[in-house]
Design an enzyme around this catalytic site. Structure first.
Site, mmCIF file in Angstrom:
data_model
loop_
_atom_site.group_PDB
_atom_site.id
_atom_site.type_symbol
_atom_site.label_atom_id
_atom_site.label_comp_id
_atom_site.label_asym_id
_atom_site.label_seq_id
_atom_site.Cartn_x
_atom_site.Cartn_y
_atom_site.Cartn_z
ATOM 1 N N CYS A 98 -12.844 -22.779 -0.961
ATOM 2 C CA CYS A 98 -13.667 -23.845 -0.401
ATOM 3 C C CYS A 98 -12.913 -24.634 0.670
ATOM 4 C CB CYS A 98 -14.142 -24.777 -1.513
ATOM 5 S SG CYS A 98 -15.100 -26.195 -0.934
ATOM 6 N N ASP A 112 -19.953 -5.197 -6.902
ATOM 7 C CA ASP A 112 -18.658 -4.530 -6.879
ATOM 8 C C ASP A 112 -17.586 -5.345 -7.589
ATOM 9 O OD1 ASP A 112 -16.795 -2.588 -6.144
ATOM 10 O OD2 ASP A 112 -16.275 -3.631 -4.303
ATOM 11 N N CYS A 122 -20.750 -28.808 -4.121
ATOM 12 C CA CYS A 122 -21.421 -27.996 -3.112
ATOM 13 C C CYS A 122 -22.692 -28.676 -2.597
ATOM 14 C CB CYS A 122 -21.766 -26.623 -3.687
ATOM 15 S SG CYS A 122 -20.335 -25.532 -3.910
ATOM 16 N N ARG A 145 0.837 -1.197 0.000
ATOM 17 C CA ARG A 145 0.000 0.000 0.000
ATOM 18 C C ARG A 145 0.878 1.256 0.000
ATOM 19 N NH1 ARG A 145 -5.146 -1.214 0.438
ATOM 20 N NH2 ARG A 145 -5.682 0.934 0.940
#
Length: 399
Positions: free
Chosen positions: A377, A306, A346, A165
């Site tokens: 997962c 998003d 799943c 950052r």
């Protein structure tokens, strides 16, 4: 980088609120979206984090100006249309890019529009996700006055934070972020911290835990770093490996659950505890369906998510089509329904009621099919198995 991430930052129960006005009339029914994520500066940012997934979204606007800024006319349209759709507790989340680039006057105008265009009885929540480097006492006074909940991106101690950052000149940002946090504290602002879990930090959960505890940063969200790689259906080289993230979560959970109440609020664990206590998941990652919010870009373009700001999931532009029509569109319904499109792995998994397949983005990292299992997962299964007995005991105590 805009951290959330983003949809996962929108849980209404955590947001400070203020009342618009009330005249005794009944409120309308709950809207099809519970919140709205607004990017008033688009993908623009004053940092150049090397893992950011949103700065490249500037390619979506090749014919526009190089600096992306929402006009007051678009702002009024966004706020007015959403408030007219929303139920009694509308939530507006301001993100980016970096939303402080708009300056305080923009948000003063936003609050004025919320007050003027809101319906009687609405209680508004504003969330604000920032890298923190521009925060000062004036920003803090504004946030405190209107009860904004602020999320600040901080990746841990200086050596971890400054690895990735940095600003556009390559300069570190840790000290500036900490000064911004100090301003929020002086102003009495409610805030939390979003910490990206990177390859450098995934093996150091104890160090991160002790750092945030020592800095009295008590409300945290840890976000595992994964992005698509240069080759199709691969993860970027800087992505966290699922098995490493699973180990990170288990070790962090043991620290979190070591005393009651936990010394730090860590979002994923708080949410799992809520689930064991019989409450629905407050964030979209583990929710049963998507479609709880939409994203509005600087020019009024509306996207389904998003992580899906791309032409395939653009719903339209609210300056040309009403927001109500966009959230009722077949495209948005298709996107929302894809989360429950599970593959055999799943459907056969004992933990499906806990994670509901996870985030759509993570399912598409190494597979073209949204029915694939999440990239994380194995990490989630490791955490669920490791934490099960403790969470049951804590849920009983909570009840």
């Amino acid at each position: 980088m805009s951290a959330t991430r983003v949809c996962s930052s929108l849980a209404a129960g955590f947001l400070g609120r203020w009342r618009v006005r009330y005249d005794g009339r009944a409120m309308p029914s709950v809207p099809p979206i519970s919140s709205i994520l607004i990017k008033p500066a688009g993908p623009d940012c004053n940092l150049a984090c090397d893992y950011c997934f949103y700065r490249p979204k500037a390619v979506l606007y090749p014919d526009g100006p190089p600096v992306h800024r929402m006009t007051e006319a678009v702002l009024e349209a966004v706020v007015g249309q959403y408030m007219s759709l929303a139920g009694p507790r509308p939530v507006l989340a301001w993100q980016g890019g970096e939303p402080t680039l708009m300056g305080l006057d923009f948000y003063r105008a936003a609050v004025e529009f919320e007050q003027r265009l809101g319906k009687p009885g609405q209680v508004v929540g504003n969330g604000f996700q920032t890298n923190g480097v521009l925060l000062d006492d004036e920003w803090a006074r504004f946030f405190a006055r209107y009860k904004f909940l602020v999320g600040v991106s901080l990746d841990g101690p200086r050596e971890l934070h400054d690895l990735h950052r940095r600003d556009a000149s390559g300069a570190p940002t840790f000290e500036r972020v900490m000064r911004g946090i100090d301003a929020l504290r002086r102003g009495g602002v409610e805030f939390n911290v979003l910490c990206m879990v990177t390859r450098e930090s995934v093996g150091r959960p104890e160090e991160l835990f002790e750092f945030f505890l020592a800095k009295d940063l008590r409300h945290l969200q840890f976000i595992p770093l994964v992005e698509p790689g240069a080759e199709p259906l691969t993860a970027a080289e800087f992505s966290v490996a699922p098995e490493d993230y699973g180990e990170f979560l288990c070790r962090l959970f043991d620290l979190w659950a070591g005393e009651w109440p936990p010394p730090l609020g860590i979002r994923i664990f708080d949410e799992l505890l809520s689930a064991y206590a019989g409450q629905p998941a407050p964030s979209c990652t583990f929710a049963e369906t998507c479609g709880a919010y939409v994203v509005v870009e600087h020019n009024g373009d509306v996207y389904a998510c998003d992580f899906m700001v791309e032409p395939r999931w653009m719903l339209g532009n609210l300056t040309r089509e009403p927001l109500g029509e966009l959230v009722a569109s077949a495209t948005f319904r298709e996107f929302a329904g894809r989360k429950s499109d599970y593959g055999e792995q799943c459907r056969a998994c004992r933990w499906l009621p806990m994670c509901h397949g996870g985030c759509q983005k993570h399912r598409l990292i190494t597979s073209p099919d949204v029915a694939a299992a999440s990239y994380f997962c194995a990490a989630y299964q490791q955490l669920f198995s490791h934490s099960r007995r403790t969470l049951r005991r804590l849920a009983d105590r909570l009840r």
